[in-house]
Motif scaffolding. Structure first.
Motif, short mmCIF file in Angstrom:
data_model
loop_
_atom_site.label_atom_id
_atom_site.label_comp_id
_atom_site.label_asym_id
_atom_site.label_seq_id
_atom_site.Cartn_x
_atom_site.Cartn_y
_atom_site.Cartn_z
N PHE A 152 44.85 -29.21 -34.14
CA PHE A 152 44.27 -30.30 -33.34
C PHE A 152 43.83 -31.45 -34.23
N MET A 153 43.96 -32.63 -33.67
CA MET A 153 43.51 -33.81 -34.37
C MET A 153 42.77 -34.68 -33.37
N SER A 154 41.75 -35.35 -33.84
CA SER A 154 41.06 -36.26 -32.94
C SER A 154 41.04 -37.65 -33.56
N VAL A 155 41.57 -38.58 -32.83
CA VAL A 155 41.58 -39.97 -33.32
C VAL A 155 40.99 -40.86 -32.24
N SER A 156 40.44 -41.98 -32.67
CA SER A 156 40.02 -42.93 -31.66
C SER A 156 40.42 -44.32 -32.13
N SER A 157 40.82 -45.11 -31.15
CA SER A 157 41.13 -46.48 -31.50
C SER A 157 39.85 -47.26 -31.30
N TYR A 158 39.59 -48.14 -32.19
CA TYR A 158 38.36 -48.94 -32.08
C TYR A 158 38.42 -49.76 -30.80
N GLY A 159 37.31 -49.83 -30.12
CA GLY A 159 37.28 -50.56 -28.85
C GLY A 159 37.43 -49.58 -27.72
N SER A 160 36.52 -49.62 -26.75
CA SER A 160 36.61 -48.71 -25.62
C SER A 160 37.22 -49.44 -24.44
N GLY A 161 37.20 -48.80 -23.29
CA GLY A 161 37.74 -49.45 -22.10
C GLY A 161 39.19 -49.09 -21.88
N VAL A 162 39.96 -49.96 -21.31
CA VAL A 162 41.31 -49.62 -20.87
C VAL A 162 42.40 -50.06 -21.84
N LYS A 163 42.06 -50.74 -22.91
CA LYS A 163 43.08 -51.19 -23.86
C LYS A 163 42.77 -50.73 -25.28
#
Ligand code: IMP
Ligand code: MG
Length: 186
Positions: A70-81
């Motif tokens: 498993f890997m967990s990544v997040s793109s900076y900035g929340s919401g729908v984009k």
């Protein structure tokens, strides 16, 4: 389908993919992966958290030996984009050198997250890296990324359920639905 009395349903415009359709997708992709990875060193890499339900369903239809990570990544900035800048919150537990990596994702949207991940994992010298995505939103693609296995295409609408969230909510819906725009424009 059984009618759910569930407050989350008030936020759903319509059901796009039913539980039965989801099951058929997992079976079809599981069979294709089982054929293609015969005799290989398959490692399924689930991208948290959106792909958990799909990962769990897909792997039970894979009939060749494999391990999972498993890997967990997040793109900076929340919401729908997504913003395109990816941060690793949790890396893989083990090295993937010489193994055949199959990234399991919930949805391929702009492709920014996956193009970054594919590049990152390729640098670790696996034998191969491919993508299996449950959903594909081709209209929104900006990055050059190829998914070998695609569950189904969806229109350019924000969808939730079956692992997919809006602001961490709706992941536990057993189907995929279109979120009412009023929910995220408030
Ligand atoms: P990409 O980098 O734009 O391809 O974004 C991929 C990620 O954005 C997915 O793994 C999801 O977490 C999220 N995402 C994109 N579209 C949707 C959607 O319609 N519903 C829920 N999450 C989405
Ligand atoms: Mg995701």
């Amino acid at each position: 389908m059984e009618v759910l009395t569930n407050e989350m349903l008030n936020d759903i415009e319509k059901v796009l993919i039913t539980e039965e359709e989801i099951c058929a997708i997992a079976k079809r992709l599981g069979a294709a992966i089982s054929r293609d990875y015969e005799g290989k060193k398959l490692v399924l890499v689930s991208v948290l958290k959106g792909s958990v339900m799909f990962m769990a369903d897909l792997m039970r239809y894979i009939t060749v030996p494999c391990r999972i990570d498993f890997m967990s990544v997040s793109s900076y900035g929340s919401g729908v984009k997504t913003s395109g800048v990816v941060k690793i919150n949790k890396d893989l537990d083990k090295a993937i050198e010489g193994e055949d990596v199959l990234i399991v994702e919930d949805i391929l949207d702009s492709g920014m997250t996956l193009s970054y991940l594919v590049e990152l994992l390729r640098q670790r010298n696996p034998s191969s890296v491919e993508i299996c995505t449950f959903l594909d939103k081709p209209e929104r693609r900006t990055a050059d990324v190829y998914a070998k296995y695609v569950g189904t295409q969806v229109p350019d609408k924000f969808v939730v359920g079956y692992g997919l969230d809006y602001d961490e909510k709706y992941r536990n819906l057993p189907f995929v639905g279109v979120l009412k725009p009023c929910v995220y424009s408030k």
